[in-house]
Write a protein that holds these residues in place. Structure first.
Motif, mmCIF file in Angstrom:
data_model
loop_
_atom_site.group_PDB
_atom_site.id
_atom_site.type_symbol
_atom_site.label_atom_id
_atom_site.label_comp_id
_atom_site.label_asym_id
_atom_site.label_seq_id
_atom_site.Cartn_x
_atom_site.Cartn_y
_atom_site.Cartn_z
ATOM 1 N N LEU A 19 0.832 -1.207 0.000
ATOM 2 C CA LEU A 19 0.000 0.000 0.000
ATOM 3 C C LEU A 19 0.866 1.256 0.000
ATOM 4 C CD1 LEU A 19 -2.827 -0.997 2.495
ATOM 5 C CD2 LEU A 19 -3.014 -0.754 0.020
ATOM 6 N N LEU A 20 1.936 1.237 0.795
ATOM 7 C CA LEU A 20 2.831 2.394 0.831
ATOM 8 C C LEU A 20 3.487 2.611 -0.521
ATOM 9 C CD1 LEU A 20 4.509 1.968 4.324
ATOM 10 C CD2 LEU A 20 2.826 3.688 3.643
ATOM 11 N N ASP A 21 3.867 1.529 -1.192
ATOM 12 C CA ASP A 21 4.460 1.634 -2.518
ATOM 13 C C ASP A 21 3.462 2.234 -3.502
ATOM 14 O OD1 ASP A 21 6.584 1.261 -4.395
ATOM 15 O OD2 ASP A 21 5.462 -0.447 -5.204
ATOM 16 N N GLU A 22 2.183 1.795 -3.420
ATOM 17 C CA GLU A 22 1.149 2.356 -4.286
ATOM 18 C C GLU A 22 0.960 3.839 -4.011
ATOM 19 O OE1 GLU A 22 -2.557 0.226 -4.377
ATOM 20 O OE2 GLU A 22 -1.521 -1.694 -4.386
ATOM 21 N N LEU A 23 0.956 4.224 -2.735
ATOM 22 C CA LEU A 23 0.805 5.636 -2.388
ATOM 23 C C LEU A 23 1.981 6.443 -2.918
ATOM 24 C CD1 LEU A 23 -0.564 5.456 1.266
ATOM 25 C CD2 LEU A 23 -1.814 6.120 -0.790
ATOM 26 N N ASP A 24 3.196 5.908 -2.795
ATOM 27 C CA ASP A 24 4.370 6.608 -3.321
ATOM 28 C C ASP A 24 4.230 6.831 -4.820
ATOM 29 O OD1 ASP A 24 5.558 6.764 -0.845
ATOM 30 O OD2 ASP A 24 6.881 5.044 -1.162
ATOM 31 N N GLN A 25 3.749 5.816 -5.535
ATOM 32 C CA GLN A 25 3.567 5.950 -6.979
ATOM 33 C C GLN A 25 2.494 6.985 -7.297
ATOM 34 O OE1 GLN A 25 2.790 1.994 -8.412
ATOM 35 N NE2 GLN A 25 4.848 1.274 -7.922
ATOM 36 N N GLU A 26 1.409 7.007 -6.521
ATOM 37 C CA GLU A 26 0.354 7.998 -6.713
ATOM 38 C C GLU A 26 0.890 9.398 -6.435
ATOM 39 O OE1 GLU A 26 -3.208 7.041 -4.545
ATOM 40 O OE2 GLU A 26 -3.135 4.966 -5.231
ATOM 41 N N ASP A 27 1.681 9.536 -5.374
ATOM 42 C CA ASP A 27 2.290 10.829 -5.046
ATOM 43 C C ASP A 27 3.191 11.296 -6.182
ATOM 44 O OD1 ASP A 27 1.028 10.898 -2.594
ATOM 45 O OD2 ASP A 27 2.801 10.325 -1.448
ATOM 46 N N GLU A 28 4.000 10.388 -6.701
ATOM 47 C CA GLU A 28 4.902 10.749 -7.796
ATOM 48 C C GLU A 28 4.122 11.205 -9.021
ATOM 49 O OE1 GLU A 28 7.600 7.497 -8.498
ATOM 50 O OE2 GLU A 28 8.338 7.560 -6.439
ATOM 51 N N ARG A 29 3.028 10.500 -9.338
ATOM 52 C CA ARG A 29 2.196 10.904 -10.480
ATOM 53 C C ARG A 29 1.568 12.270 -10.231
ATOM 54 N NH1 ARG A 29 0.980 5.314 -10.718
ATOM 55 N NH2 ARG A 29 -0.769 5.570 -9.298
ATOM 56 N N ALA A 30 1.066 12.499 -9.020
ATOM 57 C CA ALA A 30 0.429 13.780 -8.692
ATOM 58 C C ALA A 30 1.438 14.921 -8.769
ATOM 59 C CB ALA A 30 -0.208 13.719 -7.306
ATOM 60 N N ILE A 31 2.648 14.684 -8.279
ATOM 61 C CA ILE A 31 3.691 15.711 -8.331
ATOM 62 C C ILE A 31 4.068 16.009 -9.773
ATOM 63 C CG2 ILE A 31 6.112 16.179 -7.784
ATOM 64 C CD1 ILE A 31 5.559 14.662 -5.095
ATOM 65 N N ALA A 32 4.210 14.971 -10.589
ATOM 66 C CA ALA A 32 4.550 15.170 -12.000
ATOM 67 C C ALA A 32 3.449 15.952 -12.712
ATOM 68 C CB ALA A 32 4.779 13.829 -12.689
#
Length: 69
Positions: A19-32
């Motif tokens: 779940l943390l890995d998924e959140l990190d990926q979502e955060d990275e997409r949102a930041i991009a």
């Protein structure tokens, strides 16, 4: 010898890490996405937002600001 799945909490931790890995990926997409919006000028200034907010409840309430303001 026990395998890791027999140890209490190991599966829960694995799910938590996924779940943390998924959140990190979502955060990275949102930041991009946010960085792309900024680069393209799709932003609203703080001044425009504050002008709009200060107008709430007054006789001259402003419409929401638009990109570029």
């Amino acid at each position: 010898m026990e395998d890791d799945s027999d140890i209490p909490g190991v599966e829960d931790q694995a799910v938590e890490f996924d779940l943390l890995d998924e959140l990190d990926q979502e955060d990275e997409r949102a930041i991009a996405e946010a960085e792309a919006d900024i680069a393209a000028g799709r932003v609203i200034s703080n001044e425009a937002v504050m002008r709009w907010v200060r107008s709430w409840g007054t006789e001259n309430e402003l419409p929401p600001p638009e990109c570029g303001e």
